[in-house]
Design an enzyme around this catalytic site. Structure first.
Site, PDB file in Angstrom:
ATOM      1  N   THR A 155       0.827  -1.211   0.000  1.00  0.00           N
ATOM      2  CA  THR A 155       0.000   0.000   0.000  1.00  0.00           C
ATOM      3  C   THR A 155       0.863   1.264   0.000  1.00  0.00           C
ATOM      4  O   THR A 155       0.583   2.192  -0.765  1.00  0.00           O
ATOM      5  CB  THR A 155      -0.979  -0.011   1.186  1.00  0.00           C
TER       6      THR A 155
ATOM      7  N   GLU B 207       1.216   9.885  -5.298  1.00  0.00           N
ATOM      8  CA  GLU B 207       1.828  11.179  -4.984  1.00  0.00           C
ATOM      9  C   GLU B 207       2.737  11.639  -6.113  1.00  0.00           C
ATOM     10  O   GLU B 207       2.774  12.825  -6.455  1.00  0.00           O
ATOM     11  CB  GLU B 207       2.628  11.104  -3.679  1.00  0.00           C
TER      12      GLU B 207
ATOM     13  N   HIS C  62      -7.204   0.643  -0.949  1.00  0.00           N
ATOM     14  CA  HIS C  62      -6.378  -0.333  -1.667  1.00  0.00           C
ATOM     15  C   HIS C  62      -7.254  -1.567  -1.787  1.00  0.00           C
ATOM     16  O   HIS C  62      -7.414  -2.321  -0.827  1.00  0.00           O
ATOM     17  CB  HIS C  62      -5.079  -0.618  -0.918  1.00  0.00           C
TER      18      HIS C  62
END
Length: 121
Positions: free
Chosen positions: A31, A39, A65
């Site tokens: 994750t 990002e 996720h």
């Protein structure tokens, strides 16, 4: 800037598995690695629109996720600017493996002067 988008890509290798990163004990995409790819896409979506000497830094990310991804697969993360308020930029983010949605959420970044930001350390 609203509507700017960018897609980053990475291949799932042993080094970005939950087992290697310590976020789990299975050899699937971690994750934290998926979030980092999200990002990265957000950072690059606006990078060439910033004033000289400026960058963006992450302030918050909230994402699901949903599916595991094995080593060897290619994952993409797409970030799209949804709002801008002064130095604050909001993004919609999602990660996919082919047509399969792996995760989605929102990300907040702030525009900062690189030199001034680093001088505060």
């Amino acid at each position: 800037m609203i509507g700017l988008t960018y897609t980053s890509e990475m291949r799932v290798t042993d080094s970005v598995t939950a087992l290697a990163m310590g976020s789990g004990d299975l050899p699937v995409l971690a994750t934290p690695a998926m979030m980092a790819l999200m990002e990265n896409a957000a950072m690059l979506a606006v990078a060439d629109r910033l004033p000289e000497g400026h960058t963006t830094v992450g302030g918050q990310i909230t994402a699901s996720h949903l599916k595991p991804t094995p080593v060897g697969e290619t994952v993409t993360a797409t970030a799209t600017v949804t709002a801008v308020d002064g130095k604050k930029i909001e993004f919609k983010v999602e990660a996919r493996c082919g047509d399969t949605l792996l995760g989605e959420g929102t990300h907040l970044r702030f525009i900062v002067n690189k030199e001034k930001f680093m001088s505060r350390l």
